[in-house]
Motif scaffolding. Structure first.
Motif, PDB file in Angstrom:
ATOM      1  N   ASN A 175     -31.221   4.031  11.410  1.00  0.00           N
ATOM      2  CA  ASN A 175     -31.261   5.380  11.969  1.00  0.00           C
ATOM      3  C   ASN A 175     -31.667   6.453  10.966  1.00  0.00           C
ATOM      4  O   ASN A 175     -32.096   7.537  11.349  1.00  0.00           O
ATOM      5  CB  ASN A 175     -29.895   5.745  12.561  1.00  0.00           C
ATOM      6  N   THR A 177     -38.809   7.493  12.131  1.00  0.00           N
ATOM      7  CA  THR A 177     -39.914   8.257  12.725  1.00  0.00           C
ATOM      8  C   THR A 177     -40.460   7.604  13.990  1.00  0.00           C
ATOM      9  O   THR A 177     -41.392   8.125  14.582  1.00  0.00           O
ATOM     10  CB  THR A 177     -41.073   8.411  11.720  1.00  0.00           C
ATOM     11  N   PHE A 194     -35.667   5.373  18.231  1.00  0.00           N
ATOM     12  CA  PHE A 194     -34.758   6.498  18.472  1.00  0.00           C
ATOM     13  C   PHE A 194     -34.278   6.524  19.920  1.00  0.00           C
ATOM     14  O   PHE A 194     -33.080   6.617  20.187  1.00  0.00           O
ATOM     15  CB  PHE A 194     -35.465   7.815  18.126  1.00  0.00           C
ATOM     16  N   PHE A 212     -43.024  10.203  16.368  1.00  0.00           N
ATOM     17  CA  PHE A 212     -42.740  11.512  16.954  1.00  0.00           C
ATOM     18  C   PHE A 212     -43.970  12.408  16.924  1.00  0.00           C
ATOM     19  O   PHE A 212     -44.239  13.148  17.878  1.00  0.00           O
ATOM     20  CB  PHE A 212     -41.573  12.182  16.217  1.00  0.00           C
ATOM     21  N   ALA A 265     -35.223  14.042  22.165  1.00  0.00           N
ATOM     22  CA  ALA A 265     -35.757  14.094  20.802  1.00  0.00           C
ATOM     23  C   ALA A 265     -35.823  15.538  20.302  1.00  0.00           C
ATOM     24  O   ALA A 265     -35.566  15.809  19.127  1.00  0.00           O
ATOM     25  CB  ALA A 265     -37.136  13.453  20.756  1.00  0.00           C
ATOM     26  N   LYS A 279     -32.293  16.659  19.373  1.00  0.00           N
ATOM     27  CA  LYS A 279     -31.851  16.085  18.094  1.00  0.00           C
ATOM     28  C   LYS A 279     -32.755  16.515  16.935  1.00  0.00           C
ATOM     29  O   LYS A 279     -32.655  15.984  15.829  1.00  0.00           O
ATOM     30  CB  LYS A 279     -31.826  14.557  18.192  1.00  0.00           C
ATOM     31  N   LYS A 315     -35.851  16.029  16.393  1.00  0.00           N
ATOM     32  CA  LYS A 315     -36.877  15.090  15.966  1.00  0.00           C
ATOM     33  C   LYS A 315     -38.262  15.659  16.281  1.00  0.00           C
ATOM     34  O   LYS A 315     -39.250  15.294  15.657  1.00  0.00           O
ATOM     35  CB  LYS A 315     -36.709  13.742  16.681  1.00  0.00           C
TER      36      LYS A 315
END
Length: 391
Positions: free
Chosen positions: A100, A104, A109, A145, A184, A187, A189
């Protein structure tokens, strides 16, 4: 202090008996350089030293390159996070192996996030999320991402339509993906959700070209009875016809066994079979009466533990259906899900009560017909179908 560096390379000081070399990540920091094996070995001729990838055409090259990219991106992030104070190798290695930390890869994720959602979301919803992710992996095995952009969403939209999916199905996938991308963003990301610039049309009005008439169903049935098609296409036609006559959805075909057929004797002494099971999507029980010899013939026979149908995957199934419709000159856009729409449309035209049609289809409880369910008996379902719609 000089920053740490990383590089993907083939290990030159060790060669397997076959002549293969290991793909490694070289980490250099504090004047020390260490090679980390990626558990990938290839022949030198299959290695592209410029792009640092395994050349196409060899077994599992996509998987190898996905792994290489994921590890490199993660290592690069670790180097940048500790730009002014490079990590000693043991600490770098611990963080690199932490699934974790600094991840990327969107797939990694989001699969963890979906696991967390199991406590608050219905099992059918969770299954849809996983199904979507698996579909996207087949199309794009690697998804970082930074790859999730408006352009990516538009390309995914085009790919789904070209794969034979109807517009309403594609927009449902967009809706699920938008939610997952939103996780995402929450969080941190991603900085923003690219769906802000992509419209998801929630209501796609059904047109006359997405359901079949009874005359068109007869064409299909005749083609099946005459064994017009062979092997896979013949089986797809059998399953599609059965769904049109009973509303059984594509997701239920793969789990149905002959043990799910239960005999039911009516007050007048006649005995009919009923299909009892739960819908995969909603976990709501459905009850499907088998009142027509035509439908009985489509069922065939077998031992109780045997599966009744052996469906192909969704894409080849819909491709075969498209070819069948073209061959029989049925000018309609038909996918397997249109069978349920066809069933519902014909039952309405035949005057079959909404409560009975919905009960057969296994629609989720909690809607306006919930109270009707409690007053319906199996005999009511059988008699109404036998009286108003026998194929």
């Amino acid at each position: 202090m000089r920053k740490a560096t990383i590089q993907i390379e083939l290990r030159k000081d060790y060669v397997t008996r076959e002549g293969k070399q290991m793909v490694c990540l070289r980490y250099t920091a504090h004047r020390r350089s260490t090679l980390i094996s990626l558990n990938i070995s290839v022949f030198p001729k299959h290695w592209n030293n410029i792009s640092k990838t395994v050349r196409g055409g060899i077994h599992r090259c996509d998987f190898y390159n996905k792994t290489i990219k994921e590890i490199y991106n993660k290592a690069d992030n670790l180097v940048m996070e500790n730009y002014f104070k490079p990590l000693p190798f043991p600490e770098f290695m611990n963080k690199l192996m932490d699934r974790n930390h600094g991840n990327t890869d969107f797939y990694t994720f989001i699969e963890d996030e979906i696991e967390l959602l199991k406590a608050s979301r219905a099992s059918g919803t969770i299954a849809n999320y996983y199904k979507l992710i698996n579909t996207m992996k087949k199309w794009r095995p690697i998804l970082s991402f930074e790859d999730i952009t408006l352009d990516y969403i538009q390309r995914f939209h085009k790919h789904e339509l070209e794969s034979g999916n109807i517009l309403s199905t594609v927009y449902k996938k967009h809706s699920n993906f938008k939610f997952l991308v939103g996780l995402a963003v929450d969080k941190e990301k991603l900085s923003k959700n690219p769906y802000e610039k992509f419209e998801i049309k929630k209501n796609i009005k059904a047109q006359n070209n997405d359901v079949l008439t009874e005359e068109e169903l007869k064409k299909l049935q005749i083609a099946y009875d005459e064994n017009k098609y062979e092997e896979g296409k013949h089986e797809v036609l059998r399953e599609f016809l059965f769904s049109c006559y009973t509303s059984l959805s594509f997701a239920e075909f793969s789990v149905l066994t002959y043990d799910d057929l239960k005999p039911l004797q009516l007050k007048d002494g006649q005995t009919y079979a009923m299909l009892y099971n739960e819908r995969t999507k909603t976990s709501v029980a459905y009850k499907i009466p088998i009142v027509s010899p035509t439908v009985v013939k489509l069922l065939g026979d077998g031992e109780s533990f045997q599966k009744i149908f052996q469906p192909l995957t969704n894409q080849p199934t819909n491709r075969y259906l498209k070819e069948i419709m073209t061959d029989l000159k049925i000018k309609k856009t038909i996918t397997f899900h249109r069978a349920r729409h066809t069933f519902r449309t014909i039952t309405a035209k035949r005057g079959i009560r909404d409560g009975i049609a919905e009960r057969i289809m296994g629609h989720a409880e909690g809607n306006d017909i919930k109270d009707i369910y409690t007053h319906l008996h199996d005999e009511d379902i059988i008699m109404e179908m036998a009286d108003k719609w026998v194929v």
